[in-house]
Design an enzyme around this catalytic site. Structure first.
Site, PDB file in Angstrom:
ATOM      1  CD  GLU A  88      -1.294   0.293   3.682  1.00  0.00           C
ATOM      2  OE1 GLU A  88      -2.324   0.973   3.492  1.00  0.00           O
ATOM      3  OE2 GLU A  88      -1.044  -0.281   4.763  1.00  0.00           O
ATOM      4  CG  LEU A  90       0.835   3.657   4.008  1.00  0.00           C
ATOM      5  CD1 LEU A  90       1.406   2.930   5.220  1.00  0.00           C
ATOM      6  CD2 LEU A  90      -0.623   4.029   4.240  1.00  0.00           C
ATOM      7  CG  ASP A 192      18.429  -0.877   7.229  1.00  0.00           C
ATOM      8  OD1 ASP A 192      19.262  -0.072   7.687  1.00  0.00           O
ATOM      9  OD2 ASP A 192      18.311  -1.098   6.008  1.00  0.00           O
TER      10      ASP A 192
END
Length: 284
Positions: A88, A90, A192
């Protein structure tokens, strides 16, 4: 690589209805990304010649999703020999004030507290830190895990490092008990965790591009401080106080892993940073 065709085939495989509109494309040496507007859906698409990298990314997002907000994965798989990941879209921005930094810290603390486990350090599968393989065989000693599966593989790849720096890193590895805890909380780490891999969407922290494994929560705090300025309020919101000297000593060892990885991925420009941090570790 005809990236747009690969993405379109992935969209069809995932049964996401057309029409598709592609924009905001970005191309690198080995990867491609773009925003895709499909019928009633905005997606972020990534293509990579190494499908395992994107498979690992999707696994990390799935693991994190039990604790923090991440982009929902619509599809990950291999198309014509390339990896494709659809998530998705965003729209995000960086934290801009103390309230937002504190919200980010609260979410990170929630991830670490609620995922804390007994059962060792590592992850069910190896994955990637950037373009480098990250070994994750489960080990019940944090010190042993970090030496054998973090520092040693990176040092083994760093053929061009000066001999003295290599010897100093070996000294760090041989005396790691001076800086690292033996049995910290084994929490799910982003792995990370720097400012380029997080943002705010509608005021909510979003975590993405992970390199997940179970380990010392201080690993995530250390990396955030390594690659950018973090205001004091972040640490107060996370743990009620600024990091103490013991935590910062461990941070330098965790930093060494990421700096070695950057040296191996991006070249000699990081040799000085590797040498500097190694010297700091040995002085303390």
């Amino acid at each position: 690589m005809d990236a747009l065709r690969l993405v379109e085939n992935a969209l069809k495989t995932a049964e996401i209805p057309a029409p598709y509109v592609f924009h905001q494309e970005a191309r690198g040496d080995t990867a491609f990304s773009c925003k895709v507007a499909a019928k009633g859906l905005n997606l972020f698409a990534k293509c990579h010649k190494n499908a395992d990298i994107l498979m690992s990314e999707a696994d990390g997002l799935s693991a994190l999703s039990a604790y923090v907000r991440v982009p929902h994965v619509e599809f990950v798989g291999e198309i014509e020999g390339y990896g494709v990941l659809l998530m998705e879209w965003l729209p995000m921005r960086r934290p801009a004030n103390e309230i937002e930094w504190c919200s980010l810290a609260d979410h990170l603390a929630g991830l670490h507290v609620h995922s804390c486990q007994e059962g060792g350090f590592g992850f069910p599968a190896d994955n990637y830190i950037g373009g480098s393989v990250q070994r994750n065989r489960v080990c019940h000693s944090w010190r042993q895990f970090f030496v054998e599966q973090r520092l040693a593989p990176q040092l083994g790849m760093a053929k061009a490092l000066p001999a003295k720096v290599k010897r100093d890193i070996e000294r760090v590895m041989g005396g790691v008990e001076a800086w690292l805890p033996e049995q910290p909380c084994s929490a799910l780490l982003h792995g990370d965790f720097w400012s380029g891999n997080l943002g705010l969407h509608a005021g909510e922290p979003i975590f993405y591009d992970p390199a997940c494994y179970y380990g010392d929560p201080q690993v995530d705090l250390a990396m955030m401080a390594l690659f950018g300025h973090v205001p004091d309020c972040f640490y107060h919101a996370y743990q009620g106080a600024l990091p103490d000297s013991g935590q910062r000593s461990a941070w330098r060892v965790y930093d060494l892993y990421h700096l070695l990885n950057h040296f191996n991925l991006f070249g000699a420009g990081y040799a000085g940073d590797v040498a500097r941090v190694t010297e700091q570790i040995l002085r303390h």
